[in-house]
Write a protein that holds these residues in place. Structure first.
Motif, mmCIF file in Angstrom:
data_model
loop_
_atom_site.group_PDB
_atom_site.id
_atom_site.type_symbol
_atom_site.label_atom_id
_atom_site.label_comp_id
_atom_site.label_asym_id
_atom_site.label_seq_id
_atom_site.Cartn_x
_atom_site.Cartn_y
_atom_site.Cartn_z
ATOM 1 N N PRO A 90 0.872 -1.216 0.071
ATOM 2 C CA PRO A 90 0.034 -0.042 -0.085
ATOM 3 C C PRO A 90 0.884 1.210 0.000
ATOM 4 O O PRO A 90 0.331 2.385 -0.527
ATOM 5 N N ASP A 141 -5.256 6.931 1.217
ATOM 6 C CA ASP A 141 -5.657 6.700 2.504
ATOM 7 C C ASP A 141 -5.109 7.325 3.548
ATOM 8 O O ASP A 141 -3.726 7.457 3.523
ATOM 9 N N ASP A 142 -5.628 8.095 4.496
ATOM 10 C CA ASP A 142 -5.225 8.860 5.757
ATOM 11 C C ASP A 142 -4.172 8.016 6.445
ATOM 12 O O ASP A 142 -3.036 8.604 6.687
ATOM 13 N N ASP A 143 -4.336 6.602 6.683
ATOM 14 C CA ASP A 143 -3.337 6.035 7.561
ATOM 15 C C ASP A 143 -2.151 5.721 6.738
ATOM 16 O O ASP A 143 -1.078 6.006 7.494
ATOM 17 N N THR A 180 -6.295 10.732 -4.560
ATOM 18 C CA THR A 180 -6.388 10.805 -2.990
ATOM 19 C C THR A 180 -5.549 9.515 -2.586
ATOM 20 O O THR A 180 -5.556 8.242 -3.076
ATOM 21 N N ARG A 235 -1.115 7.754 4.337
ATOM 22 C CA ARG A 235 -0.371 9.193 4.059
ATOM 23 C C ARG A 235 0.418 9.341 5.415
ATOM 24 O O ARG A 235 1.522 10.060 5.228
ATOM 25 N N ALA A 265 0.734 4.205 -2.873
ATOM 26 C CA ALA A 265 0.573 5.604 -2.537
ATOM 27 C C ALA A 265 1.421 6.410 -3.347
ATOM 28 O O ALA A 265 0.908 7.528 -3.409
#
Length: 501
Positions: free
Chosen positions: A140, A155-157, A153, A159, A144
């Motif tokens: 991931p 995913d916040d985690d 965009t 990032r 990213a």
């Protein structure tokens, strides 16, 4: 209803179904974004639109992140090399795999620390195994990096993980959007005309005389406006300047000198033994370039060495500890501005001085301390000394009483203390105005003969080192030094605090 043209165009371009960003309204109306923003706030005052604000995070790859996007994450490259070496069947030597993975410098530690975390395999006793079921193509974090590069965009985690690894930086910005209210829709349906009123007087109107014939819009004195944040003197700098004014008013002259200096001026001339714990790299910052100085005064160097080895006077006794000229020539960031006092008292800086003399400095010093509410790696020290005949502790205490009274501090306390370079010595304490806690604010004493005689000083010298930030705590009441400078500084405190001269 009549509206100025800039407001009317925004009202007509806005939607009642979904918020429209200011940038889109600016493009649709042909006006500048700041003009649209002002018009939107005016329309909101009339109840015709609502203005909402959202914080948008723009994610950007760092140089390291860009490199890993093309070459692969270190842990992925390590896994692929491990599979190539057969580690998916039996553990193999980690050293051989690291070489095949083309990892350099810190990438080795990065790969090893993330290898097991991501389930690529295990590392034990210098051997490395690889999980044959791991799928690096679905990593991931690697995916990213590609999404960030494509402005997609993330995913916040994921990032946040990339941020911790310094592979991306996040820039936050505020996006304002406008939505028509029911009153705004009703107004448009009823019909809105552009008023001929002028909202701003321009140089062209004055030059042509047109201003005499136009109708000016009413000025809303009740409208909200942003508070301007103009530049001002930092409260710490303002306090430093005030300290200088007070000391000059008390008859002192200001010293100046280098921030990086030899160990000789910083410690040896101050009769600090070379094996003192405070002279290790745990407390000092040593320079590697230049690593030593050549221009130390030879005769003074010899006298200082003698004081360390043998002491001074008939009853003197040195430290009986190692002393080398090599260490004295080493270069450090000064841990106190007493190095300036040594330069001036020895006559090295401005020539021989005859008593009485008064000197001070308010300068930065550097110490390898643990950061907390009362300690920083660099801070300001108020250094001072008086050279005169027959000085006593009462003279020193009276000087502090006079100095601190200029800042409204009347309850300075004194406690006997040991210093290698002063005798007698005492620390100073003050009471925090909010918490009532007694905090240390300085150190002081009369220089010992082992300091003065090598310097050629034949009278008494009383000296001190006071903390500027601690003085600020007593005068302004804040509890954490980091509130006034550093990454944790309280911006509102700095903006709102009154500067007193």
């Amino acid at each position: 209803m009549e509206l100025p043209q800039r407001e009317l165009s925004v009202l007509e371009a806005a939607s009642a179904d979904e918020p429209t960003p200011i940038a889109e309204l600016a493009s649709a109306t042909g006006q500048k974004p700041e003009t649209v923003t002002g018009a939107a706030f005016d329309l909101e005052e009339r109840g015709l639109v609502t203005v909402t604000e959202d914080t948008v995070a723009d994610v950007e790859l760092t140089e390291e992140g860009e490199r890993y996007r093309h070459m692969g994450l270190p842990e992925v490259r390590l896994y692929l090399a491990a599979r190539e070496a057969g580690a998916d069947e039996a553990p193999v030597s980690m050293g051989a795999v690291l070489g095949d993975a083309d990892l350099e410098g810190p990438e080795v530690d990065i790969a090893l620390s993330n290898y097991a975390r991501k389930g690529y395999g295990e590392i034990a006793s210098g051997d490395l195994s690889a999980d044959p079921d791991a799928d690096p193509e679905s990593d991931p974090e690697a995916a990213a990096l590609d999404r960030v590069a494509a402005d997609d965009t993330v995913d916040d985690d994921v990032r946040e993980t990339l941020e911790r690894r310094d592979l991306v930086v996040v820039h936050e910005r505020t996006v304002r959007s406008v939505t028509l209210t029911d009153d705004g829709v009703d107004a448009l349906m009823a019909g809105v005309e552009a008023t001929e009123a002028v909202g701003q007087l321009t140089p062209e109107m004055l030059a042509s005389g047109e201003w005499e014939d136009v109708e000016f819009a009413d000025y809303n004195v009740e409208a909200d406006a942003e508070t301007p944040s103009s530049g001002k003197t930092h409260v710490l700098r303002a306090t430093a300047e005030r300290v200088k004014d007070v000391l000059v008013g008390m008859g002192f002259e200001e010293m100046e000198g280098p921030h990086a200096d030899s160990e000789f001026w910083i410690n040896d001339a101050l009769f600090m033994p070379q094996d003192h714990p405070a002279r290790t790299h745990w407390d000092q910052f040593a320079l590697s370039e230049p690593s030593e100085v050549d221009d130390l005064p030879a005769d003074l160097l010899e006298r200082v060495e003698s004081a360390h080895r043998e002491g001074v006077g008939d009853d003197g006794d040195g430290y009986h500890s190692p002393w080398t000229e090599e260490m004295a020539r080493g270069v450090d960031l000064r841990g106190h501005t007493t190095s300036l006092s040594m330069r001036y008292l020895s006559g090295h800086q401005v020539g021989d001085l005859e008593p009485p003399q008064r000197y001070f400095s308010v300068e930065k010093v550097y110490r390898n301390d643990t950061l907390d509410a009362t300690h920083l790696l660099e801070f300001f020290q108020i250094e001072g000394w008086v050279m005169a005949e027959d000085l006593s502790v009462r003279d020193l205490m009276g000087t502090f009483t006079e100095f601190y009274s200029q800042f409204g501090i009347e309850d300075v306390r004194f406690k006997p203390h040991y210093n290698p370079y002063t005798e007698p010595s005492f620390e100073l304490f003050g009471t925090h105005p909010r918490t009532g806690e007694v905090i240390e604010i300085g150190n002081s004493g009369l220089f010992r003969p082992e300091v003065l005689e090598p310097l050629g000083v034949e009278c008494d010298v009383m000296a001190w080192g006071l903390a500027l930030e601690r003085l600020l705590m007593l005068t302004h009441g804040f509890e954490d030094i980091r509130d006034v400078h550093g990454t944790l500084a309280d911006i509102d405190f700095l903006r709102d605090t009154e500067v007193v001269y």
